[in-house]
Design a protein around this motif. Sequence first.
Motif, PDB file in Angstrom:
ATOM      1  N   LEU A 112       0.831  -1.206   0.000  1.00  0.00           N
ATOM      2  CA  LEU A 112       0.000   0.000   0.000  1.00  0.00           C
ATOM      3  C   LEU A 112       0.866   1.256   0.000  1.00  0.00           C
ATOM      4  N   LEU A 113       1.951   1.231   0.754  1.00  0.00           N
ATOM      5  CA  LEU A 113       2.833   2.395   0.791  1.00  0.00           C
ATOM      6  C   LEU A 113       3.477   2.625  -0.571  1.00  0.00           C
ATOM      7  N   PHE A 114       3.801   1.554  -1.270  1.00  0.00           N
ATOM      8  CA  PHE A 114       4.357   1.681  -2.617  1.00  0.00           C
ATOM      9  C   PHE A 114       3.339   2.335  -3.546  1.00  0.00           C
ATOM     10  N   ASP A 115       2.096   1.864  -3.501  1.00  0.00           N
ATOM     11  CA  ASP A 115       1.047   2.414  -4.362  1.00  0.00           C
ATOM     12  C   ASP A 115       0.673   3.839  -3.974  1.00  0.00           C
ATOM     13  N   ALA A 116       0.952   4.218  -2.723  1.00  0.00           N
ATOM     14  CA  ALA A 116       0.600   5.569  -2.261  1.00  0.00           C
ATOM     15  C   ALA A 116       1.397   6.644  -2.980  1.00  0.00           C
ATOM     16  N   SER A 117       2.463   6.263  -3.686  1.00  0.00           N
ATOM     17  CA  SER A 117       3.212   7.257  -4.469  1.00  0.00           C
ATOM     18  C   SER A 117       2.346   7.844  -5.569  1.00  0.00           C
ATOM     19  N   GLN A 118       1.257   7.153  -5.934  1.00  0.00           N
ATOM     20  CA  GLN A 118       0.295   7.670  -6.904  1.00  0.00           C
ATOM     21  C   GLN A 118      -1.042   8.016  -6.248  1.00  0.00           C
ATOM     22  N   GLY A 119      -1.227   7.594  -5.000  1.00  0.00           N
ATOM     23  CA  GLY A 119      -2.478   7.840  -4.284  1.00  0.00           C
ATOM     24  C   GLY A 119      -3.379   6.615  -4.291  1.00  0.00           C
ATOM     25  N   SER A 123     -12.678   2.636   0.628  1.00  0.00           N
ATOM     26  CA  SER A 123     -14.144   2.604   0.611  1.00  0.00           C
ATOM     27  C   SER A 123     -14.725   3.487   1.714  1.00  0.00           C
ATOM     28  N   PRO A 124     -15.934   4.012   1.500  1.00  0.00           N
ATOM     29  CA  PRO A 124     -16.610   4.782   2.557  1.00  0.00           C
ATOM     30  C   PRO A 124     -16.811   3.977   3.834  1.00  0.00           C
ATOM     31  N   LYS A 125     -17.000   2.670   3.691  1.00  0.00           N
ATOM     32  CA  LYS A 125     -17.175   1.823   4.873  1.00  0.00           C
ATOM     33  C   LYS A 125     -15.917   1.831   5.732  1.00  0.00           C
ATOM     34  N   THR A 126     -14.757   1.700   5.103  1.00  0.00           N
ATOM     35  CA  THR A 126     -13.496   1.756   5.852  1.00  0.00           C
ATOM     36  C   THR A 126     -13.304   3.127   6.477  1.00  0.00           C
ATOM     37  N   ALA A 127     -13.648   4.171   5.724  1.00  0.00           N
ATOM     38  CA  ALA A 127     -13.518   5.532   6.242  1.00  0.00           C
ATOM     39  C   ALA A 127     -14.339   5.709   7.517  1.00  0.00           C
ATOM     40  N   GLU A 128     -15.561   5.203   7.516  1.00  0.00           N
ATOM     41  CA  GLU A 128     -16.428   5.333   8.694  1.00  0.00           C
ATOM     42  C   GLU A 128     -15.837   4.574   9.887  1.00  0.00           C
ATOM     43  N   SER A 129     -15.285   3.397   9.629  1.00  0.00           N
ATOM     44  CA  SER A 129     -14.682   2.611  10.713  1.00  0.00           C
ATOM     45  C   SER A 129     -13.473   3.330  11.304  1.00  0.00           C
ATOM     46  N   VAL A 130     -12.684   3.952  10.449  1.00  0.00           N
ATOM     47  CA  VAL A 130     -11.504   4.672  10.929  1.00  0.00           C
ATOM     48  C   VAL A 130     -11.915   5.873  11.777  1.00  0.00           C
ATOM     49  N   VAL A 131     -12.932   6.599  11.333  1.00  0.00           N
ATOM     50  CA  VAL A 131     -13.405   7.761  12.097  1.00  0.00           C
ATOM     51  C   VAL A 131     -13.885   7.334  13.478  1.00  0.00           C
ATOM     52  N   GLN A 132     -14.549   6.209  13.562  1.00  0.00           N
ATOM     53  CA  GLN A 132     -15.006   5.718  14.867  1.00  0.00           C
ATOM     54  C   GLN A 132     -13.818   5.402  15.778  1.00  0.00           C
ATOM     55  N   LEU A 133     -12.765   4.825  15.216  1.00  0.00           N
ATOM     56  CA  LEU A 133     -11.571   4.535  16.019  1.00  0.00           C
ATOM     57  C   LEU A 133     -10.895   5.809  16.513  1.00  0.00           C
ATOM     58  N   LEU A 134     -11.002   6.885  15.720  1.00  0.00           N
ATOM     59  CA  LEU A 134     -10.336   8.134  16.068  1.00  0.00           C
ATOM     60  C   LEU A 134     -11.140   9.017  17.026  1.00  0.00           C
ATOM     61  N   SER A 135     -12.352   8.620  17.350  1.00  0.00           N
ATOM     62  CA  SER A 135     -13.262   9.505  18.082  1.00  0.00           C
ATOM     63  C   SER A 135     -12.679  10.020  19.397  1.00  0.00           C
ATOM     64  N   ASP A 136     -11.982   9.166  20.143  1.00  0.00           N
ATOM     65  CA  ASP A 136     -11.428   9.578  21.444  1.00  0.00           C
ATOM     66  C   ASP A 136      -9.918   9.337  21.527  1.00  0.00           C
ATOM     67  N   VAL A 137      -9.273   9.252  20.372  1.00  0.00           N
ATOM     68  CA  VAL A 137      -7.871   8.822  20.380  1.00  0.00           C
ATOM     69  C   VAL A 137      -6.963   9.776  21.146  1.00  0.00           C
ATOM     70  N   LEU A 151      -4.445  -0.524  14.355  1.00  0.00           N
ATOM     71  CA  LEU A 151      -5.774  -1.013  13.975  1.00  0.00           C
ATOM     72  C   LEU A 151      -6.242  -0.359  12.673  1.00  0.00           C
ATOM     73  N   ILE A 152      -5.966   0.927  12.542  1.00  0.00           N
ATOM     74  CA  ILE A 152      -6.326   1.639  11.307  1.00  0.00           C
ATOM     75  C   ILE A 152      -5.570   1.063  10.120  1.00  0.00           C
ATOM     76  N   ILE A 153      -4.281   0.801  10.305  1.00  0.00           N
ATOM     77  CA  ILE A 153      -3.480   0.202   9.235  1.00  0.00           C
ATOM     78  C   ILE A 153      -4.061  -1.156   8.830  1.00  0.00           C
ATOM     79  N   SER A 154      -4.511  -1.924   9.803  1.00  0.00           N
ATOM     80  CA  SER A 154      -5.100  -3.236   9.480  1.00  0.00           C
ATOM     81  C   SER A 154      -6.374  -3.078   8.653  1.00  0.00           C
ATOM     82  N   LEU A 155      -7.162  -2.036   8.940  1.00  0.00           N
ATOM     83  CA  LEU A 155      -8.373  -1.781   8.153  1.00  0.00           C
ATOM     84  C   LEU A 155      -8.031  -1.419   6.711  1.00  0.00           C
ATOM     85  N   LEU A 156      -6.962  -0.657   6.528  1.00  0.00           N
ATOM     86  CA  LEU A 156      -6.547  -0.294   5.173  1.00  0.00           C
ATOM     87  C   LEU A 156      -6.103  -1.536   4.404  1.00  0.00           C
ATOM     88  N   ILE A 157      -5.352  -2.398   5.051  1.00  0.00           N
ATOM     89  CA  ILE A 157      -4.878  -3.625   4.407  1.00  0.00           C
ATOM     90  C   ILE A 157      -6.049  -4.514   4.012  1.00  0.00           C
TER      91      ILE A 157
END
Length: 287
Positions: A112-119, A123-137, A151-157
């Motif tokens: 994923l980090l390799f592909d991130a050189s292009q961006g 999915s919106p579902k993953t985005a929502e899950s990440v936001v929930q994890l960040l709520s009280d971080v 945990l966020i990295i695992s969701l991206l993978i």
Amino acid sequence: MKSTLERVPQRIGASWRYLKITEDTKNYGWHRHDEYEIAIHRHFNGTCFIGHHQSDIKHNHMVLIGPGLPHAIYSNQEDDFDCCETHVIWFRKEWIESQINNCHELFPFKNLLFDASQGIQFSPKTAESVVQLLSDVLDAPPTKQIAILFLIISLLIEDKDSAKLTNLMTPSSEITPSSINEKIIKTDIYLSQNFDKDISLKQLADHLYMSESSVRRMFKRHYTESFSQHLKKIRLNVACDLLMTTNLPVSLIIEKVGFDNQANFNRQFKAYKRVTPKVYRESTQRT
């Protein structure tokens, strides 16, 4: 395109940084970071430019952007929304690479980090899950904060619906796997610095020390379009940005992006954006 380097202040005693931003409108011109960036845009519509890729922003638009990759974000001024909400995570290249090298479980993140050189867009579902994890971080102790990041990295993978914003090429007989990213980056830099000039495929091939036929194959495999098509999109995307963020006359914009005459520019722009440059400026102009 020209972009400014934005420095990300590091949190003392922390390996990564998180920021939640709420504002009435989004108007972030071309900029880049030395760090990897994860950004989630919520509760507004707009336009996202990453490199030379352009996409629409809708609720829970989530991207991973590599170090040095220029990007710009704008909200639609005419839309009626309470506020634009963005969640941003930054982490340093050297730090995450050291974690991967010392933790076998993180090896899948390397791709994923390799592909991130292009961006990469998730999915919106993953985005929502990440936001929930960040709520009280930020209220959590440091050990739990770093656990949340992993945990966020695992969701991206695990996101099966993620998509590279530009498909990576496959190796040809002339280009080895270890040199693929170098050739791509060198191509992007050359085009971003010379798109306003009358450049040819041969000039790019000479710059890359490759044959013209190999460059054609590279564009077909990596960019999924020809050299001329890709160059035209770069010019039109930069023109979109200038129409959106400046009051420069269209005649001057045409000159700045390398088109030879206004009739050709108007025809190509309308085919690409389905509206004329004038209508595009009126519908997206930022105050």
